[in-house]
Design a protein around this motif. Structure first.
Motif, PDB file in Angstrom:
ATOM      1  N   HIS A  18      -9.289  -3.513   2.876  1.00  0.00           N
ATOM      2  CA  HIS A  18     -10.589  -3.530   2.190  1.00  0.00           C
ATOM      3  C   HIS A  18     -10.842  -4.784   1.361  1.00  0.00           C
ATOM      4  CE1 HIS A  18     -12.308   0.189   3.427  1.00  0.00           C
ATOM      5  NE2 HIS A  18     -11.240   0.887   3.088  1.00  0.00           N
ATOM      6  N   LYS A  26      -8.451   3.748   5.778  1.00  0.00           N
ATOM      7  CA  LYS A  26      -8.674   4.027   4.357  1.00  0.00           C
ATOM      8  C   LYS A  26      -8.643   2.728   3.597  1.00  0.00           C
ATOM      9  CE  LYS A  26      -8.159   8.755   3.995  1.00  0.00           C
ATOM     10  NZ  LYS A  26      -7.176   9.274   4.908  1.00  0.00           N
ATOM     11  N   ASP A  63      -5.725  -2.955  -1.403  1.00  0.00           N
ATOM     12  CA  ASP A  63      -6.960  -2.177  -1.461  1.00  0.00           C
ATOM     13  C   ASP A  63      -7.413  -1.957  -2.904  1.00  0.00           C
ATOM     14  OD1 ASP A  63      -7.452  -2.063   1.206  1.00  0.00           O
ATOM     15  OD2 ASP A  63      -7.228   0.116   1.412  1.00  0.00           O
ATOM     16  N   HIS A  85       0.649  -3.355   3.008  1.00  0.00           N
ATOM     17  CA  HIS A  85      -0.498  -2.462   3.188  1.00  0.00           C
ATOM     18  C   HIS A  85      -0.578  -2.194   4.692  1.00  0.00           C
ATOM     19  CE1 HIS A  85      -4.049  -0.510   1.523  1.00  0.00           C
ATOM     20  NE2 HIS A  85      -4.581  -0.722   2.719  1.00  0.00           N
TER      21      HIS A  85
END
Ligand SMILES: [Zn+2]
Length: 519
Positions: free
Chosen positions: A116, A519, A83, A215
């Motif tokens: 992300h 997130k 991320d 992650h």
């Protein structure tokens, strides 16, 4: 006195020599049989500049710390647990290229892919990976066309330090498939299955020490630790400082934006190549750490943008709730503030903003507001237009706004409103969920013409399915309209804002998802 002093000096020297003679023995014994490999950990780093008004984080400080630690522990690997490419205000302009520049300068060794990383699509990610001087690792992210890890990366990397070998592999959240934009050609395999297979493969080569750079959610990390036999998990995603252990393997997660640097020392046996013990500490990254001058080039390259984003534009007296999971399900004080700003700036009867266009996805603390805060809340540069609608259409608009409220966890269409009060029940059929509806204190009149301020995305493009507005008569077209972020900024420039929700939206069903797990 002279003799006495000489004797004393001789005695002191003797003690010193005995001490020195003893020291190397004990100090040498350890390096003789163990090799220390230091893992430096950060995760979820969206900005290379310091955060929290400059008090925490910053990659220039990380570089200083990395160099100092490496001097003392030469076998050091600098790791990022995913991320970084998105989301950020800078990435609106640079699509993450600024972070790659920064990591290249900060001498990062390895990163795994965070969810992300796919926000700008697989092609942009491939481009970012090509620009990286460090290596990406994500063994469970598979390019369907080749059957191999995405972006032509190896399934794992091996590093040798003083005769011991350490293998590292990466893992990424399976849910990335739906929470980001990897496209149809990227597959996400089960992390546990992937890890189990890979660790067996690595062990078969004789390598005993295996680091997982992940992650994942903590629950998945614990599963991976139990099912695979990894020695340590360097994780991320939660934005919470976490230190856990599962299956004998410790799991570490820093918060976000490099507010801390994790230092994890693996003491590896030279004889067996296996981890004998692990020491760790969490080091705050704060103002006491000087910036490495080598980083100046990055600061210069992006300096103008950083300066503009750091400009203080106003102040809020209360926390601003810009969490996506909340703003897409219920009235929020930020939603009220924006919808009011839309309505008043255009002198309209009512205002409406789709919750999905309100970003930041965090609670912005009471205090100074910067240009960065404003753009993080409204990053899309939509225009605030004004249209005419009948009461009947307005009702349709609001029904549409709540038509997915029970079906989706975070429907982007959810209406944040101004000049409107309504009660709805997500348990009723879509299209007839609004129970009570008033406009500026009076019941909605279906025949009456109302003026509505909204974004061009909703009011002209019919975005988020608001097609019923496409036919509306436009009073302020987008050519003459202001940017949404400028409209919001104008409000905070004028006065200290302190928006409070006032019950303009009431929801009768409690089927609400409160926490954003993406997130
Ligand atoms: Zn994440």
């Amino acid at each position: 006195m002279t003799i006495d002093r000489a004797v004393r000096r001789r005695f002191a020297l003797a003690v010193f020599f005995i001490f020195v003679a003893l020291l190397p023995l004990s100090a040498q014994q350890k390096p003789d049989c163990t090799v220390r490999v230091t893992l430096l950990q950060v995760n979820d780093v969206y900005q290379f500049a310091p955060v929290d008004q400059g008090t925490r984080g910053g990659l220039a400080r990380l570089l200083t710390m990395k160099k100092a630690i490496q001097k003392e522990s030469p076998n050091t690997l600098f790791l990022l647990s995913g991320d970084t490419i998105s989301p950020s205000v800078e990435s609106i302009t640079y699509k993450g290229a600024q972070m790659i520049d920064a990591w290249n300068t900060a001498q990062l060794d390895y990163s795994t892919l965070g969810n992300h990383e796919f926000d700008f699509g697989p092609d942009v990610l491939r481009q970012r990976m090509q620009e990286s001087k460090f290596k990406w690792l994500a063994a469970n992210v598979i390019d369907k066309k080749t059957g191999k890890p995405f972006g032509d990366t190896p399934a794992y990397a091996v590093r040798e330090f003083d005769g011991v070998r350490v293998a590292i592999f990466g893992l990424t959240l399976e849910e990335t498939r739906v929470t980001s934009r990897p496209g149809p050609d990227v597959d996400f395999l089960n992390p546990c299955d992937t890890a189990r297979k890979l660790v067996a493969e690595i062990h078969a080569t004789g390598i005993k020490t295996v680091v997982a750079l992940t992650h994942l959610s903590m629950g998945e990390d614990k599963q991976v630790a139990r099912c695979s036999g990894v020695d340590v998990i360097i994780g991320g995603h939660e934005h919470t400082l976490l230190e856990s252990s599962s299956g004998g393997a410790p799991i570490f997660k820093m918060t976000a934006d490099a507010r801390e640097l994790g230092q994890i020392d693996l003491n590896i046996s030279k004889d067996t190549g296996a981890v004998e013990s692990i020491d760790w500490k969490i080091i705050p990254v704060n103002e006491r750490v000087p910036e490495d001058p080598q980083f100046a080039a990055v600061n210069r390259k992006y300096g103008a943008l950083l300066k503009e984003l750091a400009r203080v534009v106003g102040r809020t007296g209360v926390d601003l709730d810009a969490r996506s999971a909340v703003g897409r399900n219920q009235e929020t004080n930020v939603g009220d503030l924006i919808a009011d700003a839309f309505r008043f700036s255009t002198r309209s009867d009512v205002g409406l903003m789709n919750g999905g266009s309100i970003r930041a996805d965090e609670i912005i603390k009471a205090g100074l507001l910067t240009r960065r805060d404003i753009l993080s809340i409204l990053p899309f540069k939509n225009k605030v237009i004004k249209v005419e609608v009948t009461g009947a259409t307005l009702r349709q608009v609001l029904e549409h706004g709540v038509a997915r409220s029970a079906e989706d966890a975070e429907p982007g269409r959810f209406p944040q409103v101004s000049g409107i009060r309504f009660t709805f029940d997500g348990r009723r059929p879509a299209g007839s969920r609004i129970i009570d509806l008033s406009i500026n204190g009076r019941p909605l009149d279906e025949k009456k013409i109302y003026t509505l301020a909204t974004s061009d995305y909703v009011g002209i493009d019919g975005g988020d399915g608001y097609a019923m507005l496409k036919a509306a008569r436009v009073l302020i077209p987008r050519e003459r309209a202001q940017f949404d972020s400028d409209v919001l900024q104008a409000v905070v420039v004028k006065r200290v804002v302190a928006p409070k929700t006032d019950g303009r939206i009431k929801r009768l069903d409690q089927n609400q998802k409160q926490e954003n797990d993406c997130k």
